[in-house]
Design a protein around this motif. Sequence first.
Motif, PDB file in Angstrom:
ATOM      1  N   SER A 197     -10.671  50.847   8.270  1.00 49.96           N
ATOM      2  CA  SER A 197     -12.163  51.489  10.021  1.00 49.96           C
ATOM      3  C   SER A 197     -11.261  50.761  10.674  1.00 49.96           C
ATOM      4  CB  SER A 197     -13.246  51.272   9.172  1.00 49.96           C
ATOM      5  OG  SER A 197     -13.129  50.044   9.854  1.00 49.96           O
ATOM      6  N   GLY A 198     -10.551  50.469  11.231  1.00 51.64           N
ATOM      7  CA  GLY A 198      -9.435  50.540  12.446  1.00 51.64           C
ATOM      8  C   GLY A 198      -9.510  51.554  12.880  1.00 51.64           C
ATOM      9  N   PRO A 199      -8.938  51.942  14.174  1.00 57.05           N
ATOM     10  CA  PRO A 199      -8.397  53.522  14.886  1.00 57.05           C
ATOM     11  C   PRO A 199      -7.918  54.026  14.403  1.00 57.05           C
ATOM     12  CG  PRO A 199      -7.328  51.708  15.735  1.00 57.05           C
ATOM     13  CD  PRO A 199      -8.272  50.353  14.757  1.00 57.05           C
ATOM     14  N   GLY A 200      -6.362  53.868  12.922  1.00 57.14           N
ATOM     15  CA  GLY A 200      -5.747  54.570  12.399  1.00 57.14           C
ATOM     16  C   GLY A 200      -7.273  55.273  10.867  1.00 57.14           C
ATOM     17  N   GLY A 201      -7.576  54.393  10.607  1.00 59.25           N
ATOM     18  CA  GLY A 201      -8.645  55.206   9.366  1.00 59.25           C
ATOM     19  C   GLY A 201      -9.652  55.031   9.153  1.00 59.25           C
ATOM     20  N   LEU A 202     -10.338  55.348  10.874  1.00 64.63           N
ATOM     21  CA  LEU A 202     -11.750  56.435  11.678  1.00 64.63           C
ATOM     22  C   LEU A 202     -11.248  57.407  11.547  1.00 64.63           C
ATOM     23  CD1 LEU A 202     -13.400  53.339  14.280  1.00 64.63           C
ATOM     24  CD2 LEU A 202     -14.335  54.734  11.541  1.00 64.63           C
ATOM     25  N   ALA A 203      -9.874  57.654  12.515  1.00 68.65           N
ATOM     26  CA  ALA A 203      -9.230  59.022  12.573  1.00 68.65           C
ATOM     27  C   ALA A 203      -8.612  59.905  11.960  1.00 68.65           C
ATOM     28  CB  ALA A 203      -7.768  58.667  13.598  1.00 68.65           C
ATOM     29  N   ALA A 204      -8.456  58.639  10.516  1.00 70.48           N
ATOM     30  CA  ALA A 204      -7.774  60.025   9.274  1.00 70.48           C
ATOM     31  C   ALA A 204      -9.407  60.828   8.915  1.00 70.48           C
ATOM     32  CB  ALA A 204      -7.361  58.746   8.329  1.00 70.48           C
ATOM     33  N   GLY A 215     -12.535  47.520  12.363  1.00 69.00           N
ATOM     34  CA  GLY A 215     -11.359  46.976  12.056  1.00 69.00           C
ATOM     35  C   GLY A 215     -11.529  45.878  13.510  1.00 69.00           C
ATOM     36  N   ILE A 216     -10.236  45.642  14.152  1.00 69.13           N
ATOM     37  CA  ILE A 216      -9.822  44.722  14.942  1.00 69.13           C
ATOM     38  C   ILE A 216      -9.883  44.566  16.009  1.00 69.13           C
ATOM     39  CG2 ILE A 216      -6.971  44.391  15.868  1.00 69.13           C
ATOM     40  CD1 ILE A 216      -8.242  42.080  14.120  1.00 69.13           C
ATOM     41  N   LEU A 217     -10.180  46.537  16.808  1.00 67.01           N
ATOM     42  CA  LEU A 217     -10.877  46.513  17.724  1.00 67.01           C
ATOM     43  C   LEU A 217     -11.776  45.783  18.835  1.00 67.01           C
ATOM     44  CD1 LEU A 217     -10.738  50.649  17.514  1.00 67.01           C
ATOM     45  CD2 LEU A 217      -9.096  49.137  19.355  1.00 67.01           C
ATOM     46  N   GLN A 218     -12.667  45.758  17.773  1.00 67.51           N
ATOM     47  CA  GLN A 218     -14.643  44.789  17.956  1.00 67.51           C
ATOM     48  C   GLN A 218     -13.830  43.486  17.880  1.00 67.51           C
ATOM     49  OE1 GLN A 218     -16.655  46.679  18.218  1.00 67.51           O
ATOM     50  NE2 GLN A 218     -17.154  47.593  16.166  1.00 67.51           N
ATOM     51  N   GLN A 219     -13.054  43.279  18.273  1.00 65.70           N
ATOM     52  CA  GLN A 219     -12.529  41.851  19.173  1.00 65.70           C
ATOM     53  C   GLN A 219     -11.553  41.848  19.683  1.00 65.70           C
ATOM     54  OE1 GLN A 219     -10.275  39.673  15.363  1.00 65.70           O
ATOM     55  NE2 GLN A 219      -8.560  39.425  16.531  1.00 65.70           N
ATOM     56  N   CYS A 220     -11.364  43.257  20.667  1.00 62.76           N
ATOM     57  CA  CYS A 220     -10.601  43.228  21.781  1.00 62.76           C
ATOM     58  C   CYS A 220     -11.732  44.023  22.652  1.00 62.76           C
ATOM     59  CB  CYS A 220      -9.326  44.644  21.283  1.00 62.76           C
ATOM     60  SG  CYS A 220      -7.744  44.105  19.970  1.00 62.76           S
ATOM     61  N   ILE A 221     -12.417  42.661  23.188  1.00 65.30           N
ATOM     62  CA  ILE A 221     -13.157  43.360  24.409  1.00 65.30           C
ATOM     63  C   ILE A 221     -12.457  43.864  25.666  1.00 65.30           C
ATOM     64  CG2 ILE A 221     -14.548  41.597  23.060  1.00 65.30           C
ATOM     65  CD1 ILE A 221     -14.789  40.474  25.488  1.00 65.30           C
ATOM     66  N   HIS A 222     -11.674  43.456  25.424  1.00 64.79           N
ATOM     67  CA  HIS A 222     -10.418  44.315  27.197  1.00 64.79           C
ATOM     68  C   HIS A 222     -10.056  45.309  27.240  1.00 64.79           C
ATOM     69  CE1 HIS A 222      -6.676  43.459  23.972  1.00 64.79           C
ATOM     70  NE2 HIS A 222      -6.910  44.461  24.319  1.00 64.79           N
ATOM     71  N   ASN A 223     -10.369  46.385  28.476  1.00 65.67           N
ATOM     72  CA  ASN A 223     -10.500  47.488  29.155  1.00 65.67           C
ATOM     73  C   ASN A 223      -8.567  47.969  28.706  1.00 65.67           C
ATOM     74  OD1 ASN A 223      -9.801  45.691  30.911  1.00 65.67           O
ATOM     75  ND2 ASN A 223      -8.996  47.948  31.865  1.00 65.67           N
ATOM     76  N   GLY A 224      -8.823  49.243  28.439  1.00 68.25           N
ATOM     77  CA  GLY A 224      -7.186  49.956  28.376  1.00 68.25           C
ATOM     78  C   GLY A 224      -7.223  50.310  27.076  1.00 68.25           C
ATOM     79  N   VAL A 255      -5.594  59.246  -1.314  1.00 69.83           N
ATOM     80  CA  VAL A 255      -6.093  57.692  -0.545  1.00 69.83           C
ATOM     81  C   VAL A 255      -5.212  57.511   1.018  1.00 69.83           C
ATOM     82  CG1 VAL A 255      -5.216  55.425  -0.457  1.00 69.83           C
ATOM     83  CG2 VAL A 255      -5.984  56.957  -2.643  1.00 69.83           C
ATOM     84  N   VAL A 256      -5.719  57.358   1.572  1.00 71.94           N
ATOM     85  CA  VAL A 256      -5.156  56.873   3.111  1.00 71.94           C
ATOM     86  C   VAL A 256      -5.310  55.150   2.890  1.00 71.94           C
ATOM     87  CG1 VAL A 256      -4.981  57.072   5.388  1.00 71.94           C
ATOM     88  CG2 VAL A 256      -5.508  59.387   4.503  1.00 71.94           C
ATOM     89  N   LEU A 257      -4.187  55.011   3.788  1.00 72.13           N
ATOM     90  CA  LEU A 257      -3.856  53.460   3.485  1.00 72.13           C
ATOM     91  C   LEU A 257      -3.724  53.142   5.003  1.00 72.13           C
ATOM     92  CD1 LEU A 257      -0.713  52.897   1.002  1.00 72.13           C
ATOM     93  CD2 LEU A 257      -3.104  52.107   1.016  1.00 72.13           C
ATOM     94  N   ALA A 258      -4.770  52.370   5.160  1.00 72.79           N
ATOM     95  CA  ALA A 258      -4.703  52.086   7.116  1.00 72.79           C
ATOM     96  C   ALA A 258      -5.223  50.959   6.817  1.00 72.79           C
ATOM     97  CB  ALA A 258      -6.040  53.002   7.424  1.00 72.79           C
ATOM     98  N   MET A 259      -4.932  49.848   6.353  1.00 72.20           N
ATOM     99  CA  MET A 259      -5.330  48.185   6.537  1.00 72.20           C
ATOM    100  C   MET A 259      -4.319  47.576   7.300  1.00 72.20           C
ATOM    101  SD  MET A 259      -4.023  49.659   3.619  1.00 72.20           S
ATOM    102  CE  MET A 259      -3.054  48.490   2.639  1.00 72.20           C
TER     103      MET A 259
END
Lengths: 428, 120, 501
Positions: free
Chosen positions: A12-19, A42-51, A113-117
């Motif tokens: 459920s990172g950006p790829g999975g959510l979008a899919a 996914g990893i976005l939750q720990q990427c607290i910076h902007n951009g 199935v959408v693989l979004a690991m």
Amino acid sequence: MKQKYDVVVIGSGPGGLAAAIAAKRAGAHDVLIIERDVELGGILQQCIHNGFGVESLKRDLTGPGYAQRFINEAQALNVEVLLDSMVLEITPERHIIACGKEAGLVELDARAVVLAMGCRERTRAQIRIPGTRPAGVYTAGTAQRWVNIEGYMPGKRFVILGSGDIGMIMARRLTFEGATVERMLEIMPFITGLNRNYVQCLLDFNIPLQLSHTVKRVLGSKRVEAVEAVQVDERWQPIAGTEEIIPCDTLLLSVGLIPENELSRQMGVKIDPLTGGPYVDDGFQTGMPGVFAAGNVVHVYDLVDWVTEAGLIAGRSAAEFALGKRPHPSADEKTCRTKASENVRYVVPQRVNAEALTQRPVKLQLRVLHPIEEPVWVEARNGDDLIARQAERYARPGEMLSLDLPQKAYDAVRRAETLTVNVVRRRA
Amino acid sequence: MEQTDTLICITCPMGCSLAVVHEGQTVIQVTGNHCNRGPRYAQAELSDPRRMVATTVKVRGGSKRLLPVYTAAPFPKSRIFELLAVLRNLEVEAPVRADQVVLANALGTGIDVLASRDLS
Amino acid sequence: MRQYDVLIIGAGVIGCMIARWLSRYELRILLIEREADVGMGASSANSAIVHAGYDPPPGTLKAITNVRGNAMWDDLAGELNIPFDRRGDYVVAVGAEELPALEQLMEQGRRNGVPGMSLISGAEMLRREPNLNPLTSGALWAASGGLCDPFAVTIAAAENAVQNGVTLLTETAFEAFVPGGIQTNRGVFGCRWVINAAGLNADAVMHHAGVRPEFRITPRRGEYAVLDRAEITIRNVLFPVPSAKGKGILVTATVHGNAIVGPNAQDIDDKEDRATTAEGLDEIWRGAHKLIPALNPRHTIATFAGLRACGNARCQTTGVNYDHDFVIEIPKPGFINLGGIDSPGLTAAPAIAERVVDLLKDAGLELKPRRDWNPIRPAPPRFCNLSTAQKAELIRRDPRYGRVVCRCEMVTEGEIVAAIHSPVPARTYDALKRRTWLGTGRCLGAFDMPRVVDILARELGIPPTQVTKKGPGSEFLVRETKSWDEANTDSHSVGAYEAKV
């Protein structure tokens, strides 16, 4: 939980959510996301910076803020979610076995199935740093999780190897939390992340950067006590006499990402050695019918915006397959291959079905092998015939390039067996 | 006296290298930019450099120990550590909604610090 | 002062095996280990092979205990529920000039009593392992060779000993002999017998006892690389033709499916120096490529170095000229002295334990078998090896088995918690790694580390900042993210490392 879903998205990172969102929008009824963490994003939750989102949303969001928008939309569309659960196995018939602490052992079937690991970080072993094996050698992502999510500092004095964006952003983050970044070392003669991160993460805080330098060995038996840095020549070989001992308690590694395809391999999806991800077509269908792939699992992207874009395409295609509107990849003779050619490391998708161009343009994405700091053409050819080209101001290995195959290229693509993709100087 | 400095524009990922001719804080000429955000950035960087600040604050009663937060607008660069010190001692109460104000008018700058995400 | 019948110094594979063997008698036994876990010295890093026994010179203790130990491994592995795969091993000759060495080895093996050996042709060898060097000229096949997990055997032997009443104290270091016992950093322990199983430090212990002043252990460092099983599968155990320095650089399968290459052999001074070196890694790759040219160093998922405890004891058998034999003796009353247990020590461990029991018996220690001795050490469940139905059932019984913490090796929280609360508790990350195999996959723990630190903190009731990789001084974390202020930033806490390098 149901027994059968139209589309199941793994991750459920950006790829999975979008899919998942795109699958719902395209008419799939039952869509499920399986996520191994206790929350979506996914990893976005720990990427607290902007951009995040500057290109696609024209907004400068933080990682969690970017994720929140897609989480909200997925919830509004009634995407089902299975959290804190790991997929153990997927069969080629798309029977899925997963397990979780609360979910127990779960078995279900998916029409698509959408693989979004996503991806994982390269490690010390992969870049071969000899020495001792003490506590204090971490990948940048692991440290990021500790600092930003768990709330613990993994060290006081850091040396960071690798000037990619994650490394630079961690240098600033650690400085914000009171740690000292003694040095950033980069084996290449140029920074590998974005210029803006060089400015706002390193220059702003006077963090010393040494290009053409690497870590020769780690010292310290229980905890890291120092690293030995060394300058390298053009072939990345250490230059004798340039060694320097840098005292520190932590070595952070930011030395590249690798698509995470253990599950894809296990189920028999064919992997492109150039990208480290599955071979995909214009709809991000892998070589296995009904199995799609989205985001960093396909190849490592530079910006989240393109991950979202790819996820939207993969999700839409998966829904079309589930609803019987998309052909099997193997059944189709009209697909043509894309081939990385002059100064191109790889191209995605690896197969393009000309029929896709009857609906909309198809975007090819690629990375170059060598930087060209002057205007370039990104071009696709069938033999000598130019099929499409696009101008860019420069080409850098750290930043992806793209090339739209326009709908009017339908006939040309239909005739072609192979599209060669080149990045060449515009002057030449 | 006229001076030329090189700045890297951080407005977008392209990161244009700007040659900025200026006299004190007054920009006279900017070259190397690929869009009109370049000169704007150069002027701001000379007179009042600002950065987006993202960090975390402690959260009570939530599913996580920390809440990611960000400044609603670029924040004066020279006062970033001052801001971080305030935020370090701040503790918010869950639940929190994304974009909820966590610290209003930070250091009297008129800039709010907002929650990056929902946290229950 | 606490009183024991037997006190064993050192919980490596030898000390643990002796403890386990002695635990079948009515004895009060104390096993002490200076590190945070058992098996952290020479036992922690080796080729993980149960040797057939054709290498050691005939008549040496090495030869005798190797062949005897090898034969004991089926029962041992069965009772302790540990991985053991007797798949046989090969010594591969490359080029015609290496062929005579195979015959010599075979003859030596015959004299040592090694069963099931034969010489095979180069063509046949290439058929069995097609990746081998095309210049392969022949091979010695030894059917009794096998693969094991050196961590598992050490830990399981220790657990079985503890189950049967042995007291194990970790982070307890021998300091000196005192009348009626020994002095440690945790006080004095009284005992009737002391067994020196101190491995790399066995020389220091025997010198304290006033025994064999000329005996020296030279740490012989061996470096290894572990290869990703997703990239290459090696099915066999492949040795090169041996040299004076040992069995040479091998390429072998492991019980966990990843191939390993190594070791080189470098005599060093420092008994703690387990650092790998660029030169050493180059050397093992050269050695590996001699056997299998197609191996790709880029498929490495980990490198490590081990230290063999090389002794200088002369073989006691008349007519045998060998200066690196095992020491297994009673040099003075109340003291069993072991030393120089390098390869094939792992294979020989059960035979050495058996011999120690015999020595004690001969010396008059009363060995009364315990009625309740249980040789079976139950193996904790290994989630990834279960069928889907078994997995479902296990998660139903204990939901913690449903949470996968290490995705590369598929290790669950249930397995981790079980290891933390096992008879020989895993209290560090590395201790968990050796028991569950977590963090040994291609991500090297990048994913599981924060999660495992969290579980260790919770289960041990300590803050995460006190969780260590391998004992005190190897903490993962230094403080909470928000617990600092300008007056006390980390930049002020600069230590003086320069002096130490």
